[in-house]
Design a protein around this motif. Sequence first.
Motif, PDB file in Angstrom:
ATOM      1  N   LYS A 259       0.677  -1.240  -0.003  1.00  0.00           N
ATOM      2  CA  LYS A 259       0.116   0.029  -0.082  1.00  0.00           C
ATOM      3  C   LYS A 259       0.882   1.444   0.054  1.00  0.00           C
ATOM      4  O   LYS A 259       0.642   2.220  -0.839  1.00  0.00           O
ATOM      5  N   LYS A 260       1.867   1.316   0.867  1.00  0.00           N
ATOM      6  CA  LYS A 260       2.776   2.375   0.974  1.00  0.00           C
ATOM      7  C   LYS A 260       3.502   2.626  -0.221  1.00  0.00           C
ATOM      8  O   LYS A 260       3.909   3.674  -0.784  1.00  0.00           O
ATOM      9  N   GLN A 261       4.347   1.600  -0.788  1.00  0.00           N
ATOM     10  CA  GLN A 261       4.953   1.285  -1.841  1.00  0.00           C
ATOM     11  C   GLN A 261       4.335   1.765  -3.065  1.00  0.00           C
ATOM     12  O   GLN A 261       4.713   2.735  -4.059  1.00  0.00           O
ATOM     13  N   ASN A 262       2.921   1.927  -3.208  1.00  0.00           N
ATOM     14  CA  ASN A 262       2.245   2.218  -4.559  1.00  0.00           C
ATOM     15  C   ASN A 262       1.272   3.195  -4.117  1.00  0.00           C
ATOM     16  O   ASN A 262       0.423   3.754  -4.996  1.00  0.00           O
ATOM     17  N   ASP A 263       1.355   3.883  -2.794  1.00  0.00           N
ATOM     18  CA  ASP A 263       0.613   5.038  -2.531  1.00  0.00           C
ATOM     19  C   ASP A 263      -0.876   4.673  -2.949  1.00  0.00           C
ATOM     20  O   ASP A 263      -1.699   5.280  -3.398  1.00  0.00           O
ATOM     21  N   LEU A 264      -1.441   3.164  -2.432  1.00  0.00           N
ATOM     22  CA  LEU A 264      -2.735   3.014  -2.786  1.00  0.00           C
ATOM     23  C   LEU A 264      -3.792   3.592  -2.242  1.00  0.00           C
ATOM     24  O   LEU A 264      -3.802   3.671  -0.986  1.00  0.00           O
ATOM     25  N   LYS A 265      -4.858   4.003  -2.862  1.00  0.00           N
ATOM     26  CA  LYS A 265      -5.942   4.603  -2.152  1.00  0.00           C
ATOM     27  C   LYS A 265      -7.176   3.944  -1.742  1.00  0.00           C
ATOM     28  O   LYS A 265      -7.055   2.722  -2.242  1.00  0.00           O
ATOM     29  N   VAL A 266      -8.091   4.676  -1.168  1.00  0.00           N
ATOM     30  CA  VAL A 266      -9.284   3.887  -0.783  1.00  0.00           C
ATOM     31  C   VAL A 266      -9.881   3.542  -2.004  1.00  0.00           C
ATOM     32  O   VAL A 266      -9.912   3.971  -3.203  1.00  0.00           O
ATOM     33  N   PRO A 267     -10.364   2.153  -2.106  1.00  0.00           N
ATOM     34  CA  PRO A 267     -10.840   1.245  -1.047  1.00  0.00           C
ATOM     35  C   PRO A 267      -9.676   0.385  -0.791  1.00  0.00           C
ATOM     36  O   PRO A 267      -9.947  -0.798  -0.298  1.00  0.00           O
TER      37      PRO A 267
END
Length: 355
Positions: A259-267
């Motif tokens: 999540k952090k590596q790809n700046d994953l957003k909601v959801p």
Amino acid sequence: MEAFQVLDGDYTAAIMRTLLNKHSKSKIEILNTGVSGNGTVAELFRYRKYLKSIKPNIVLLFFLIGNDFRDNSCELSIAVNKNKMQLPCAYVEKDAVIYETNVEIINTKYFHLIPNSAKSDLGANINGKYNRLKHIYKTLRGYIKYNFPILSAMVMDLLDAVASISKSIVAKKDDGISIDNYIYDPPVKQQWLDAWKITEDALLKLNQEISDNGGRLIVIINAEYPYSEIRYPEKKLTEIAIKDNITIFSLTNDFISYKKQNDLKVPYFASRCDGHWNPLGHFIAANVVSKYLIDNNLVPIGNDDKQGLSSLILKNLNRSPQDILGTGFNQIYRNGFFEGQTNIEKILSESTKQN
């Protein structure tokens, strides 16, 4: 893990089957026996009925904090669900764990434990809808922040205020049983202490029966809230497993890292207004679990093949969400309805051809 929200080839077990069999000289059969809404007690009885005769070498029990240990308790299940029970559960009587499979007895025995607030229409609306509103709130907040940064500060302040008011209303109606948030706090009420006792007993029985049948149980903690620091249940479950010599590992750190590596957003790894994993969640889980199995020599893969598969898994875990999901990325994370189109089958096909 039932994964009826995604295409047949895009769920964890199917992806693992493709990955591992293309790199193994022996056929590795992987069965997906996950059923939505089942806790550990129900899984114990399902193992006895369907899997014991098959004698699987390895049983991967994906443990979802959000409902698995709560659903093990007859008392909590009927209080939270506010409807008739359909699954086996257990209760604690004189410090002993008693298992019950007769749903008529369960419903008769525990109906009086349903809180009055849950029996009333007002209470049912407040307690029942609050949990759905929490997920919608998180989704809406992330969507606005991602797509409308100029308006986000003002709108999110308003959303936070509404969330705070809703929480205070629920707190006044709360009886200590019916609100799912109690899952994530250290237990202070007896019914939650009993739920953990039941969970440990069910895991012990399942571990022993699988071992006696020539297999090995591995408990995998699902990455339920990779955007949160709520970790008490995970620590508690890990303590139980270590004490009782049950193999356990968590997906949480790998999901947080991705999540952090790809700046994953909601959801995040779910779908909008649906907490189940989207295909990205299944793809990451399949690769992480496959890596765990080969790193610990739990599948029949030779050293040369193991090295190639490890490199492939590392490459897969470094793929972007856009690469994995294809056109499905915008459908899930920006706008539109997800139509089930991803690049997962293509990725698996290309990688296996190269190897």
